[in-house]
Design an enzyme around this catalytic site. Structure first.
Site, mmCIF file in Angstrom:
data_model
loop_
_atom_site.group_PDB
_atom_site.id
_atom_site.type_symbol
_atom_site.label_atom_id
_atom_site.label_comp_id
_atom_site.label_asym_id
_atom_site.label_seq_id
_atom_site.Cartn_x
_atom_site.Cartn_y
_atom_site.Cartn_z
ATOM 1 N N CYS A 1 0.839 -1.206 0.000
ATOM 2 C CA CYS A 1 0.000 0.000 0.000
ATOM 3 C C CYS A 1 0.875 1.256 0.000
ATOM 4 O O CYS A 1 1.475 1.588 -1.021
ATOM 5 C CB CYS A 1 -0.971 -0.039 1.182
ATOM 6 S SG CYS A 1 -2.434 1.003 0.953
ATOM 7 N N HIS B 1 -3.522 -5.513 0.574
ATOM 8 C CA HIS B 1 -2.895 -5.970 1.811
ATOM 9 C C HIS B 1 -2.885 -7.500 1.872
ATOM 10 O O HIS B 1 -3.832 -8.119 2.364
ATOM 11 C CB HIS B 1 -3.637 -5.400 3.027
ATOM 12 C CG HIS B 1 -3.324 -3.971 3.290
ATOM 13 N ND1 HIS B 1 -2.438 -3.567 4.281
ATOM 14 C CD2 HIS B 1 -3.750 -2.843 2.681
ATOM 15 C CE1 HIS B 1 -2.350 -2.239 4.262
ATOM 16 N NE2 HIS B 1 -3.139 -1.785 3.307
ATOM 17 N N GLU C 1 -1.254 -9.458 3.765
ATOM 18 C CA GLU C 1 -1.193 -9.976 5.133
ATOM 19 C C GLU C 1 -2.575 -10.237 5.724
ATOM 20 O O GLU C 1 -2.723 -10.956 6.712
ATOM 21 C CB GLU C 1 -0.393 -9.025 6.036
ATOM 22 C CG GLU C 1 -1.126 -7.789 6.540
ATOM 23 C CD GLU C 1 -1.279 -6.684 5.496
ATOM 24 O OE1 GLU C 1 -1.898 -5.656 5.816
ATOM 25 O OE2 GLU C 1 -0.763 -6.847 4.374
#
Length: 231
Positions: free
Chosen positions: A108, A207, A209
């Site tokens: 990001c 994202h 994760e």
């Protein structure tokens, strides 16, 4: 015994609450650990930069909303986010790791910094700057990305398209010759990049994760990142 690589993870801060504290999701550390490395949070201390670049095997630049330099934006645009002590430290870290050709992964905010340090330019609000842009900054929203075949990122994901989350208002709109766009959204917005001159320098606008580690192809980026840091 095989040595686990050490990954430096820049901390974020609570800029929306005055910037008096560090703030970062545990998901980044879990993702790095699952991929087989140790992750260490790095504070905003310029005097540590040289030591971190020398001692760590890779750098993870995480999401955040901080004030980037005006020259990183297209003419007439500028950041709408508050100033942060994070900026100078993160820029120095990313430059240091890139100069030593140590692996860099930008997520990001981190992708935007990686792109702009390599000559790209961005806008502060993709919704009002990109014709036909879908919603990119809303919790719970997902959209597809199309992976550019023939890129190193395509080799990592082993998928032509998949669905991702989206939490960004800013976006890269001018791409330099130093960067390859490796994924775009259904509206054409840049969603991932790689820097061919580096052994591993990649950025994702989404994202990974926060995606399902066991089943989502987008999480394979952490395995590739840690593998590169292990060499």
């Amino acid at each position: 015994m095989h040595r686990k690589p050490k990954i430096a993870v820049i901390m974020d801060e609570n800029t929306s609450a005055g910037g008096g504290g560090y703030e970062i999701s545990k998901d980044y550390f879990r993702a790095i650990s699952r991929a087989g490395a140790y992750a260490f949070g790095i504070p905003f201390a310029l005097e540590m930069v040289g030591h971190v670049v020398e001692e760590f095997d890779g750098f993870l630049s995480v999401g955040g909303r901080i004030h980037f330099p005006e020259e990183w934006y297209v003419e007439g645009d500028q950041s709408r986010y508050p100033a942060s002590d994070r900026l100078d430290v993160e820029m120095a870290l990313m430059k240091g790791f890139l100069e030593r050709d140590k692996p860099v992964l930008g997520i990001c905010n981190g992708m935007q910094m990686l792109a702009c340090l390599n000559g790209c330019r961005m806008v502060s609000d993709v919704q009002s700057s990109w014709a036909g842009a879908i919603v990119h900054d809303r919790e719970g929203v997902r959209h597809d990305v199309e992976i550019r075949q023939g890129t190193r990122m395509a080799d990592i994901f082993k998928a032509e398209t998949f669905s991702v989350n989206t939490f960004h208002r800013e976006a890269i709109v001018e791409v330099s010759d130093a960067v390859v766009v490796t994924a775009r959204g259904p509206d054409g917005v840049v969603e991932a990049i790689e820097v061919p001159s580096s052994t591993f320098a990649m950025g994702l606008q989404w994202h990974p994760e926060r995606l399902a580690a066991e089943s989502h192809p987008g999480t394979r980026i952490f395995d590739a990142f840690v593998e590169a840091a292990s060499r």
